[in-house]
Write a protein that holds these residues in place. Structure first.
Motif, PDB file in Angstrom:
ATOM      1  N   GLU A 186      89.575 -61.640  46.348  1.00 26.35           N
ATOM      2  CA  GLU A 186      90.884 -62.039  47.799  1.00 26.35           C
ATOM      3  C   GLU A 186      91.150 -63.749  48.127  1.00 26.35           C
ATOM      4  OE1 GLU A 186      88.978 -60.531  51.681  1.00 26.35           O
ATOM      5  OE2 GLU A 186      87.358 -62.061  51.539  1.00 26.35           O
ATOM      6  N   GLU A 187      90.217 -64.388  47.713  1.00 23.37           N
ATOM      7  CA  GLU A 187      90.488 -66.035  47.423  1.00 23.37           C
ATOM      8  C   GLU A 187      91.703 -66.631  46.402  1.00 23.37           C
ATOM      9  OE1 GLU A 187      88.073 -65.189  46.238  1.00 23.37           O
ATOM     10  OE2 GLU A 187      88.287 -65.814  43.643  1.00 23.37           O
ATOM     11  N   CYS A 190      97.424 -64.367  48.432  1.00 19.84           N
ATOM     12  CA  CYS A 190      98.379 -65.130  49.684  1.00 19.84           C
ATOM     13  C   CYS A 190      98.124 -64.671  50.586  1.00 19.84           C
ATOM     14  CB  CYS A 190     100.055 -65.307  49.215  1.00 19.84           C
ATOM     15  SG  CYS A 190     100.735 -63.639  49.503  1.00 19.84           S
ATOM     16  N   GLU A 191      98.560 -65.220  51.892  1.00 15.76           N
ATOM     17  CA  GLU A 191      98.105 -65.139  53.092  1.00 15.76           C
ATOM     18  C   GLU A 191      98.752 -63.592  53.519  1.00 15.76           C
ATOM     19  OE1 GLU A 191      99.494 -67.829  57.112  1.00 15.76           O
ATOM     20  OE2 GLU A 191      98.847 -68.234  55.467  1.00 15.76           O
ATOM     21  N   ASP A 192     100.141 -63.356  53.542  1.00  8.77           N
ATOM     22  CA  ASP A 192     100.784 -62.449  53.324  1.00  8.77           C
ATOM     23  C   ASP A 192     100.380 -61.241  52.366  1.00  8.77           C
ATOM     24  OD1 ASP A 192     103.271 -62.771  54.965  1.00  8.77           O
ATOM     25  OD2 ASP A 192     104.308 -63.407  53.256  1.00  8.77           O
ATOM     26  N   CYS A 193      99.593 -60.958  51.598  1.00  6.13           N
ATOM     27  CA  CYS A 193      98.929 -60.339  50.550  1.00  6.13           C
ATOM     28  C   CYS A 193      97.619 -59.773  51.663  1.00  6.13           C
ATOM     29  CB  CYS A 193      98.649 -60.388  49.725  1.00  6.13           C
ATOM     30  SG  CYS A 193     100.112 -60.733  48.580  1.00  6.13           S
ATOM     31  N   HIS A 194      96.741 -60.523  52.078  1.00  9.83           N
ATOM     32  CA  HIS A 194      96.039 -60.510  53.337  1.00  9.83           C
ATOM     33  C   HIS A 194      96.476 -59.941  54.635  1.00  9.83           C
ATOM     34  CE1 HIS A 194      93.712 -64.138  50.603  1.00  9.83           C
ATOM     35  NE2 HIS A 194      92.327 -62.916  51.475  1.00  9.83           N
ATOM     36  N   ARG A 195      97.553 -59.757  55.064  1.00  8.80           N
ATOM     37  CA  ARG A 195      97.843 -58.807  56.113  1.00  8.80           C
ATOM     38  C   ARG A 195      98.418 -57.727  55.717  1.00  8.80           C
ATOM     39  NH1 ARG A 195     102.709 -58.071  57.298  1.00  8.80           N
ATOM     40  NH2 ARG A 195     103.310 -60.099  55.390  1.00  8.80           N
ATOM     41  N   ARG A 196      98.960 -56.995  54.165  1.00  6.73           N
ATOM     42  CA  ARG A 196      99.690 -56.307  52.988  1.00  6.73           C
ATOM     43  C   ARG A 196      98.400 -55.463  52.637  1.00  6.73           C
ATOM     44  NH1 ARG A 196     103.528 -59.565  49.354  1.00  6.73           N
ATOM     45  NH2 ARG A 196     104.966 -59.726  50.963  1.00  6.73           N
ATOM     46  N   CYS A 207     104.142 -58.092  45.070  1.00  2.95           N
ATOM     47  CA  CYS A 207     103.886 -59.900  45.763  1.00  2.95           C
ATOM     48  C   CYS A 207     105.077 -60.378  44.522  1.00  2.95           C
ATOM     49  CB  CYS A 207     102.584 -60.296  46.014  1.00  2.95           C
ATOM     50  SG  CYS A 207     102.757 -61.912  47.264  1.00  2.95           S
ATOM     51  N   SER A 209     104.428 -63.754  44.416  1.00  3.47           N
ATOM     52  CA  SER A 209     104.584 -64.946  44.509  1.00  3.47           C
ATOM     53  C   SER A 209     103.507 -64.691  43.192  1.00  3.47           C
ATOM     54  CB  SER A 209     103.416 -65.166  45.249  1.00  3.47           C
ATOM     55  OG  SER A 209     101.834 -65.980  44.789  1.00  3.47           O
ATOM     56  N   CYS A 212     100.079 -64.521  42.910  1.00  4.49           N
ATOM     57  CA  CYS A 212      98.998 -63.068  43.431  1.00  4.49           C
ATOM     58  C   CYS A 212      98.808 -62.396  41.797  1.00  4.49           C
ATOM     59  CB  CYS A 212      99.471 -62.465  44.737  1.00  4.49           C
ATOM     60  SG  CYS A 212      99.551 -63.076  46.220  1.00  4.49           S
TER      61      CYS A 212
END
Ligand code: HAM
Length: 414
Positions: A186-187, A190-196, A207, A209, A212
């Protein structure tokens, strides 16, 4: 001085000419396939999109032009039109007899997006939706129509990517697999993927990026999690496309940015579009009609970005071929009335004629005719009036002929 609002633009001249050509081609090709045009309002109630495109999608989350109208209604300027068409089908009870219904639309859509080449906040789509048939054959039929349309426009360097995103029954198992895969690295996301990963795990695959995309190496593939019927459906579509000589590639990361898709999802990319390579996208959305309050009706469709299509046509073919009308130039008051009488007759015969009504001198009129690129200037002075002729000036060759009035239509056509 007032300017057009950021992200919107005026269409005129050459670009408008391409838009017209593309729209004419669409209408001609779609009519051959039995598709009827539908026009729905730009304004829809917000729920139409929240419940279809999806609350977790970027479109609903960040990009909608939404506001309260003066009557306190929460409305949206449509970001896409599949949901609007479905809303209209339900409202007018057009799907209750189970007959297939084939519809297309051409119109502006609105998304508050970051500006880039080929990406606007008001953009145009041509879309085709087919209701009432769940078979892979109906998808092949719709894709054949799409290919015929693109071919008639003379487009090249296109590739069709397809995937299956399964159904709501088989997706939970895939979600579990992708979540486990995500957690192990998970590290790197990106931040968006953590939300997704919480709201809509499929979207992680999509994504943009580079980090990602690299982290996704070896990700679980959704087509391996399909239920048996979805698997058969996917196989059959691939068989059909192969037998119909429609080249395609499978892209297991193709999931689309709208939540309503089931089973088939696809995009057509153009290598000539650069970063904005998606020319069009679509897929099956069997649950949407029911979800928006209608009967259980399967559906499939796609929408193409008209702005991007016009950009491609310009890149590929240069300026749109234009044929400005002949200019009829009367000299003097008597000729001015006669010119209108003649033009009325020639218009009714289908000729393209523009009448110089400024009462200006010949030199100015010819300069204007040259500027607008007319081939012919038809001069009607006292002498011509007497003899029942026009002096026809070929503006590109610089030569002049005398044409009897009754021969003008045939000469212009020739
Ligand atoms: P979409 O992929 O969101 O799908 O949009 C379809 C096409 O509209 C894109 O491929 C692109 O060419 C164009 N487009 C989208 N956003 C912009 C923008 N900001 N500026 C310029 N062009 C843009 C849909 O809208 C679905 N309703 C398609 C569909 C129909 N699925 C089933 N039926």
């Amino acid at each position: 001085m007032a300017q057009s609002v950021k992200g919107t633009r005026d269409l005129f001249g050459n670009e408008m000419a391409w838009f017209q050509r593309i729209e004419d081609t669409a209408r001609r090709v779609f009519a051959r396939h039995g598709y009827e045009e539908i026009r729905t309002p730009v304004l829809e109630e917000i729920e139409v999109f929240k419940r279809s495109v999806g609350e977790s999608s970027d479109i609903v989350n960040k990009e909608m032009y939404e506001f309260m109208d003066k009557g306190g209604r929460h409305v949206v300027m449509r970001p896409e039109n599949t949901a609007g068409v479905v809303r209209a089908m339900i409202q007018h009870k057009l799907l209750i007899n189970n007959d297939p219904k084939l519809l297309y639309y051409i119109g502006p859509m609105f998304r508050y997006e970051r500006m880039q080449a080929g990406r606007y906040r008001q953009f145009w789509q041509i879309g085709a939706e087919s209701f009432g048939v769940a078979s892979p054959e109906s998808e092949a039929e719709s894709l054949l129509m799409l290919m015929a349309f693109l071919q008639e426009l003379g487009l090249k360097h296109l590739s069709l990517s397809i995937n299956s995103v399964g159904t709501s029954e088989c997706r939970p198992a895939f979600h579990a697999a992708i979540r486990a895969f995500f957690q192990a690295r998970e590290e790197r996301f990106c931040e968006d993927c953590h939300r997704r990963i919480d709201t809509n795990p499929l979207r992680v695959l999509d994504c943009k990026s580079p980090g990602c995309q690299a982290a996704l190496e070896g990700h679980p593939v959704i087509t391996e999690y399909l239920d048996e019927a979805s698997q058969r459906h996917h196989l059959r579509l691939k068989e059909l496309l192969t037998a119909l000589d429609v080249p395609f590639e499978e892209n297991p990361r193709l999931v689309r940015g709208l939540d309503y898709y089931t089973r088939t999802a696809f995009e057509v990319l153009s290598s000539d579009l650069g970063a904005q390579s998606a020319l069009l996208g679509g897929g099956r959305y069997d649950g949407l009609v029911k979800h928006l309050g209608g009967p259980e009706v399967p559906a499939f469709g796609w929408a193409i970005g008209l702005d991007r299509l016009a950009m491609l046509m310009q890149q590929l073919h240069g300026n749109a071929p234009l044929s400005p009308p002949a200019l009829l130039i009367p000299l003097g008051e008597a000729a001015a009335l006669k010119a209108l009488l003649l033009a009325r007759d020639w218009w009714s015969q289908g000729l393209a004629i523009q009448v110089e009504t400024r009462g200006t001198n010949l030199k100015k009129a010819l300069t204007s005719a040259n500027r607008q690129g007319s081939k012919w200037a038809l001069i009607l002075g006292d002498g011509e009036l007497e003899q029942g002729v026009v002096s026809a000036k070929d503006l590109s060759a610089g030569t002049q002929e005398t044409w009897p009035l009754e021969e003008v239509p045939a000469r212009l056509r020739g």
